[in-house]
Design an enzyme around this catalytic site. Structure first.
Site, PDB file in Angstrom:
ATOM      1  N   LYS A  71     -30.402  85.071  24.904  1.00 19.09           N
ATOM      2  CA  LYS A  71     -30.454  86.501  25.209  1.00 19.09           C
ATOM      3  C   LYS A  71     -30.226  86.706  26.704  1.00 19.09           C
ATOM      4  CE  LYS A  71     -33.452  90.562  24.493  1.00 19.09           C
ATOM      5  NZ  LYS A  71     -34.765  91.033  23.992  1.00 19.09           N
ATOM      6  N   SER A 146     -34.845  94.754  20.834  1.00 20.17           N
ATOM      7  CA  SER A 146     -33.749  94.677  21.786  1.00 20.17           C
ATOM      8  C   SER A 146     -32.910  93.402  21.665  1.00 20.17           C
ATOM      9  CB  SER A 146     -34.308  94.765  23.212  1.00 20.17           C
ATOM     10  OG  SER A 146     -35.188  93.675  23.479  1.00 20.17           O
ATOM     11  N   SER A 170     -39.177  93.114  19.507  1.00 23.62           N
ATOM     12  CA  SER A 170     -37.752  92.918  19.788  1.00 23.62           C
ATOM     13  C   SER A 170     -37.139  91.654  19.210  1.00 23.62           C
ATOM     14  CB  SER A 170     -37.513  92.949  21.304  1.00 23.62           C
ATOM     15  OG  SER A 170     -37.644  94.250  21.800  1.00 23.62           O
TER      16      SER A 170
END
Length: 479
Positions: A71, A146, A170
């Site tokens: 990420k 996210s 997330s």
């Protein structure tokens, strides 16, 4: 290389036998990402020259030569790290996050950085400077957020494993939306050093994979003490793969009334079916109450936004990141750089947090939120005194359409109502695929007491072995 039917064990065997070379695996992975990401937009940076480490020992490390996605809010030395923000569009770190150093030591291959909501603030991966990511099951739907890029990359067969971060759901919400497994470990189980901070008392790095055992393999590597992070636990890390394949007979499973009441119709039926499967295997099912769940969303957004407003003060256009042009003085640099560098959602959270921390509001908002957080923690402690795990739906609905909720922040925030409490309490939590509703995946959330990720892996693996959801192919990736 398409990973839809692969896992870490299968790749390790091919690498160890010589059927597949780590170099070819890396090259094929990058080529497949470039081809399939035309549909997904799951990546911000793809490393064209991704190369495996030298002298890999496949017998000592299951992750040796395995391509892994990262990420884009996790610091990577020499690889652009943007947090999906214009503010950090050109930021090139000079060090690795602790989790990256540990994965490198294990021989993992890094192939790039995945898309996300800007600074990890969002539930749909629409709040990205680099555009929205698409759900592999339906390209018109969001992948959640996210960590939506990491989830879509795994579900879409681009990689077998990815790192994400979870501040209020997330990892778990995108895992549910994409039909994969995702785990947020206990707060303090994994070092946060090198994670771009959002809410420092809530943030936790975790793992997203298609198979439960694969997450156990990765967590084995990244968990444990770190001299750079004073909040990480130094307690011994168990071998999480030992919890794979275990019986659930006698497992005490709590089902919160508040969580089940949040879903209805076909979605409730799918979740109930997984609970019944546990019961049929000898687990003891207990209906319980988590009475302060209804306060979780406002409580979280006061605390998280307050911490975010403090953490984001460092982005001022002076030391690094975006710097506005045509400025008249120092104050003008600050104002224009932050106004132009941050997206709308980030500014909204900064304003909310600054208000909650202001002298006239601190006692009414932030101090009260801290008290409610304690009550939420107490709720969990009472349940875990008599139960091993808590299960229920991960989300209140399957993935929604791109553009449907992006202009309605309250509706978007409420997507996290079932995941936020685990972050406030610092307990481990995961989402495992439960089934399909209207052709889209939904997840079963599993929570356990602090540092008992083992019970989560045991429960999730049983669900996976029973429903075999991993055999399904995302419809959006079919030719």
């Amino acid at each position: 290389m398409n990973y839809l039917n692969e896992n870490i064990d299968s790749l390790n065997k091919k690498l160890a036998s010589g059927e597949l070379s780590a170099d070819k695996l890396a090259k094929d992975t990058v080529a497949n990402i470039k081809e399939t990401d035309k549909k997904l937009n799951a990546w911000i940076t793809v490393l064209d020259d991704a190369k495996p480490a030298e002298n890999l020992d496949y017998s000592k490390s299951k992750l040796a030569g395995i391509p892994i996605a990262i990420k884009d809010n996790i610091i990577t030395n020499g690889v652009k790290t943007t947090a999906a923000s214009h503010m950090l569009y050109n930021y090139m770190p000079m060090y690795d996050a602790t989790v990256i150093s540990k994965l490198k030591k294990a021989g993992a291959t890094f192939v790039g950085k995945t898309n996300m909501d800007e600074f990890a603030m969002g539930s749909s991966t629409e709040h990205s400077y680099y555009g929205a990511t698409h759900n592999p099951w339906n390209l018109d739907k969001v992948p959640g957020g996210s960590s939506g890029g990491s989830a879509a990359a795994v579900a879409g067969g681009q990689v077998v494993a990815a790192l994400g971060s979870d501040t209020g759901g997330s990892i778990r919400q995108p895992a549910a939306f994409n039909g994969i497994f995702g785990i947020k470990p206990t707060y303090g189980r994994v070092s946060r050093w090198g994670l771009i901070a959002f809410g420092s008392s809530l943030d936790q790095i975790g793992v997203m994979t298609k198979r439960v055992k694969d997450s156990a393999e990765v967590l084995n590597v990244i968990a444990g003490g770190d001299e750079h992070d004073s909040t990480v636990s130094v307690r011994e890390v168990p071998d999480f793969t030992k919890f794979i394949g275990q019986d659930v007979k006698g497992l005490r499973v709590a089902v919160p009334k508040e969580y089940m009441d949040a879903v209805s119709g076909e979605m409730r039926e799918v979740i109930q079916k997984q609970i019944d499967t546990l019961k049929d295997a000898g687990a003891i099912i207990n209906e319980v109450s988590l009475p302060h769940t209804k306060y979780a969303v406002p409580d979280y957004y006061i605390i998280a936004s307050s911490e975010a407003s403090s953490n984001l003060q460092r982005y001022d256009g002076i030391r690094y990141g975006y710097r506005a042009k045509d400025t008249k003085n120092l104050l003008d640099v600050y104002v224009k750089s932050r106004s132009e560098g941050f997206g709308t959602e980030i500014k909204r959270r900064i304003m909310l947090g600054s208000f909650a921390l202001s002298a006239g509001s601190y006692d009414r908002f932030f101090r009260q939120a801290a008290k409610v957080r304690t009550l939420i923690c107490d709720d969990f402690d009472k349940i875990f005194a008599e139960n091993d795990v808590i299960v229920g739906p991960t989300t209140t609905e399957p993935a929604f359409g791109i553009g449907e909720e992006v202009s309605d922040p309250i509706k978007m925030y409420n997507n996290d109502i079932l995941t936020i409490s685990a972050n406030l309490a610092g307990i481990p939590a995961a989402s495992v695929p439960a089934g399909l509703v209207d052709g889209m995946p939904v997840g079963l959330q599993i929570m356990a007491k602090r540092f008992d990720e083992g019970s989560i892996f045991k429960t999730a693996d049983f669900i996976e072995r029973t429903n075999k959801f991993y055999e399904k192919t995302p419809t959006g990736m079919e030719d």
